[in-house]
Design a protein around this motif. Structure first.
Motif, PDB file in Angstrom:
ATOM      1  N   SER A 211       0.815  -1.218   0.000  1.00 49.80           N
ATOM      2  CA  SER A 211       0.000   0.000   0.000  1.00 49.80           C
ATOM      3  C   SER A 211       0.845   1.264   0.000  1.00 49.80           C
ATOM      4  N   HIS A 212       2.015   1.179   0.600  1.00 48.61           N
ATOM      5  CA  HIS A 212       2.925   2.336   0.624  1.00 48.61           C
ATOM      6  C   HIS A 212       4.333   1.836   0.931  1.00 48.61           C
ATOM      7  N   SER A 213       5.304   2.331   0.188  1.00 48.45           N
ATOM      8  CA  SER A 213       6.671   1.828   0.323  1.00 48.45           C
ATOM      9  C   SER A 213       7.290   2.117   1.679  1.00 48.45           C
ATOM     10  N   ARG A 214       6.727   3.062   2.424  1.00 45.32           N
ATOM     11  CA  ARG A 214       7.322   3.399   3.717  1.00 45.32           C
ATOM     12  C   ARG A 214       6.776   2.549   4.875  1.00 45.32           C
TER      13      ARG A 214
ATOM     14  N   LYS B  27      10.647  -0.032  22.004  1.00 46.26           N
ATOM     15  CA  LYS B  27      11.512  -0.882  22.831  1.00 46.26           C
ATOM     16  C   LYS B  27      12.655  -0.092  23.461  1.00 46.26           C
ATOM     17  N   GLU B  28      13.125   0.934  22.772  1.00 44.05           N
ATOM     18  CA  GLU B  28      14.182   1.773  23.327  1.00 44.05           C
ATOM     19  C   GLU B  28      13.672   2.551  24.535  1.00 44.05           C
ATOM     20  N   GLU B  29      12.455   3.050  24.454  1.00 42.29           N
ATOM     21  CA  GLU B  29      11.898   3.858  25.539  1.00 42.29           C
ATOM     22  C   GLU B  29      11.292   3.011  26.645  1.00 42.29           C
ATOM     23  N   PHE B  30      10.730   1.858  26.278  1.00 39.12           N
ATOM     24  CA  PHE B  30      10.058   0.988  27.255  1.00 39.12           C
ATOM     25  C   PHE B  30      10.575  -0.446  27.095  1.00 39.12           C
ATOM     26  N   PRO B  31      11.811  -0.716  27.513  1.00 38.47           N
ATOM     27  CA  PRO B  31      12.410  -2.032  27.251  1.00 38.47           C
ATOM     28  C   PRO B  31      11.678  -3.201  27.900  1.00 38.47           C
ATOM     29  N   GLU B  32      10.913  -2.955  28.972  1.00 38.87           N
ATOM     30  CA  GLU B  32      10.207  -4.053  29.639  1.00 38.87           C
ATOM     31  C   GLU B  32       8.893  -4.417  28.956  1.00 38.87           C
ATOM     32  N   VAL B  33       8.426  -3.557  28.071  1.00 37.02           N
ATOM     33  CA  VAL B  33       7.188  -3.811  27.345  1.00 37.02           C
ATOM     34  C   VAL B  33       7.480  -4.750  26.178  1.00 37.02           C
ATOM     35  N   HIS B  34       6.524  -5.627  25.853  1.00 38.66           N
ATOM     36  CA  HIS B  34       6.677  -6.548  24.736  1.00 38.66           C
ATOM     37  C   HIS B  34       6.071  -5.949  23.470  1.00 38.66           C
ATOM     38  N   ILE B  35       6.401  -6.578  22.349  1.00 32.34           N
ATOM     39  CA  ILE B  35       5.795  -6.253  21.065  1.00 32.34           C
ATOM     40  C   ILE B  35       4.915  -7.435  20.660  1.00 32.34           C
ATOM     41  N   ALA B  36       3.751  -7.162  20.092  1.00 30.11           N
ATOM     42  CA  ALA B  36       2.901  -8.221  19.528  1.00 30.11           C
ATOM     43  C   ALA B  36       2.512  -7.790  18.122  1.00 30.11           C
ATOM     44  N   CYS B  37       3.421  -7.984  17.226  1.00 28.81           N
ATOM     45  CA  CYS B  37       3.271  -7.525  15.848  1.00 28.81           C
ATOM     46  C   CYS B  37       2.411  -8.503  15.052  1.00 28.81           C
ATOM     47  N   GLY B  38       1.460  -8.001  14.284  1.00 27.51           N
ATOM     48  CA  GLY B  38       0.717  -8.844  13.346  1.00 27.51           C
ATOM     49  C   GLY B  38       1.578  -9.066  12.115  1.00 27.51           C
ATOM     50  N   LEU B  39       2.406 -10.108  12.156  1.00 25.70           N
ATOM     51  CA  LEU B  39       3.503 -10.262  11.203  1.00 25.70           C
ATOM     52  C   LEU B  39       3.048 -10.276   9.747  1.00 25.70           C
ATOM     53  N   SER B  40       2.025 -11.067   9.438  1.00 25.81           N
ATOM     54  CA  SER B  40       1.650 -11.250   8.034  1.00 25.81           C
ATOM     55  C   SER B  40       0.903 -10.062   7.443  1.00 25.81           C
ATOM     56  N   ASN B  41       0.558  -9.070   8.270  1.00 28.89           N
ATOM     57  CA  ASN B  41      -0.077  -7.861   7.723  1.00 28.89           C
ATOM     58  C   ASN B  41       0.832  -7.174   6.702  1.00 28.89           C
ATOM     59  N   ILE B  42       2.135  -7.326   6.881  1.00 29.01           N
ATOM     60  CA  ILE B  42       3.089  -6.646   6.014  1.00 29.01           C
ATOM     61  C   ILE B  42       2.969  -7.101   4.573  1.00 29.01           C
ATOM     62  N   SER B  43       2.523  -8.353   4.349  1.00 28.11           N
ATOM     63  CA  SER B  43       2.562  -8.932   3.009  1.00 28.11           C
ATOM     64  C   SER B  43       1.209  -8.978   2.313  1.00 28.11           C
ATOM     65  N   PHE B  44       0.202  -8.394   2.928  1.00 22.87           N
ATOM     66  CA  PHE B  44      -1.142  -8.462   2.332  1.00 22.87           C
ATOM     67  C   PHE B  44      -1.143  -7.824   0.943  1.00 22.87           C
ATOM     68  N   GLY B  45      -1.714  -8.551  -0.019  1.00 24.12           N
ATOM     69  CA  GLY B  45      -1.868  -8.005  -1.356  1.00 24.12           C
ATOM     70  C   GLY B  45      -0.718  -8.257  -2.306  1.00 24.12           C
ATOM     71  N   ILE B  46       0.290  -9.047  -1.864  1.00 25.86           N
ATOM     72  CA  ILE B  46       1.402  -9.345  -2.769  1.00 25.86           C
ATOM     73  C   ILE B  46       1.537 -10.854  -2.943  1.00 25.86           C
ATOM     74  N   PRO B  47       2.165 -11.304  -4.036  1.00 24.67           N
ATOM     75  CA  PRO B  47       2.376 -12.742  -4.224  1.00 24.67           C
ATOM     76  C   PRO B  47       3.507 -13.253  -3.332  1.00 24.67           C
ATOM     77  N   GLN B  48       3.547 -14.574  -3.174  1.00 22.31           N
ATOM     78  CA  GLN B  48       4.601 -15.215  -2.390  1.00 22.31           C
ATOM     79  C   GLN B  48       4.760 -14.537  -1.025  1.00 22.31           C
ATOM     80  N   ARG B  49       3.655 -14.458  -0.302  1.00 19.48           N
ATOM     81  CA  ARG B  49       3.621 -13.697   0.945  1.00 19.48           C
ATOM     82  C   ARG B  49       4.640 -14.189   1.967  1.00 19.48           C
ATOM     83  N   LYS B  50       4.892 -15.477   1.984  1.00 15.49           N
ATOM     84  CA  LYS B  50       5.819 -16.010   2.982  1.00 15.49           C
ATOM     85  C   LYS B  50       7.211 -15.402   2.863  1.00 15.49           C
ATOM     86  N   VAL B  51       7.636 -15.112   1.641  1.00 15.46           N
ATOM     87  CA  VAL B  51       8.959 -14.514   1.441  1.00 15.46           C
ATOM     88  C   VAL B  51       9.043 -13.182   2.179  1.00 15.46           C
ATOM     89  N   MET B  52       8.022 -12.350   2.010  1.00 17.99           N
ATOM     90  CA  MET B  52       7.991 -11.044   2.676  1.00 17.99           C
ATOM     91  C   MET B  52       7.889 -11.206   4.190  1.00 17.99           C
TER      92      MET B  52
END
Length: 265
Positions: A169-172, A185-210
């Motif tokens: 959707s946008h290169s940035r 993580k730099e500001e709050f090192p004790e806090v965790h991240i829960a990233c929706g990993l596969s959101n990054i590849s929505f709409g492109i082929p070979q999603r697993k690569v991304m």
């Protein structure tokens, strides 16, 4: 790495069919496979705004905890569904997926966090909508962390979702997510991240690569948790290799153990 197994989600056709048919064996098999593959949490999503969503969530919780003691990520935008899942839960401490900075949502979910002593995934969005800049995401994350801790939630029970958006959707958007993770993580090192990993590849082929490439980039920025597919053996192999390369696996012991167990690809 905190791996939140994403597969028991009604957005997948096979899962939707299994839930509608109350196919206990199919759901339990999927849960066991995710646990065996290394999931730290099992995400349970029973659908959005369907009339029997709360009952479906209760059924999912009861069904999965018959065969697995892995803690749950109870996933719904509906408070009644979250409550049904939490009330049925007998497994270790769950995580609520999710809360936001939207006032109505925050006020509705916060009592459940306190009542059931849960962790919580906090999305970087508020009443102004989904932020477009890294600066705004980090500001919202900071406000959420401040409010949650003032309510009594421990930093280690907070999982920030940086709101990963499709790079198609946008290169940035890839770098926006990576920079947000780094700054939180730099500001709050004790806090965790829960990233929706596969959101990054929505709409492109070979999603697993991304997805695979994004995993390593995000881990390098400090990501320590993701909602992802633990049944993707290559993806999990990269988790173990990434942890070793980033100094999170003393003497590569976990990597070597997974290798002996035949879990690397």
């Amino acid at each position: 790495m905190i791996v939140i197994g994403e597969k028991i989600n009604i957005s997948f056709k096979t899962v939707r069919n299994a839930v509608e048919l109350r196919d206990t064996a199919a759901i339990q098999d999927l849960a066991k496979k995710q646990c065996e593959a290394g999931a730290t949490y099992i995400d349970l999503n029973a659908g959005i705004s369907c009339k029997d969503e709360a009952e479906r969530m209760e059924w999912l919780v009861n069904t999965v905890q018959e065969v697995a003691d892995t803690p749950f990520s109870i996933d719904s935008p509906n408070v009644s569904t979250l409550k049904a899942g939490l009330k049925a839960n007998r497994n270790p401490k769950p995580v609520i997926n999710s809360i936001t900075g939207e006032e109505r949502r925050f006020q509705a979910v916060m009592p459940l966090i306190l009542q059931y002593n849960t962790g919580v995934i906090a999305l970087c969005m508020d009443d102004s909508g989904m932020p477009e800049t890294v600066e705004d995401r980090v500001l919202i994350a900071g406000r959420l962390i401040d409010r949650l801790t003032r309510e009594g939630v421990a930093l280690g029970d907070i999982y920030i979702d940086p709101m990963v958006r499709p790079v198609a959707s946008h290169s940035r958007y890839g770098m926006d997510s990576i920079e947000t993770i780094y700054r939180v993580k730099e500001e709050f090192p004790e806090v965790h991240i829960a990233c929706g990993l596969s959101n990054i590849s929505f709409g492109i082929p070979q999603r697993k690569v991304m997805n695979h490439a994004f995993l390593i980039a995000a881990m390098t920025a400090g990501m320590d948790g993701a909602i992802m597919d633990p049944l993707d053996k290559k993806l999990m192999s990269l988790v173990y290799a990434g942890e070793a390369l980033l100094g999170r696996d003393s003497f590569c012991m976990n990597y070597l153990m997974k290798c002996r167990e035949g879990l690397l690809e």
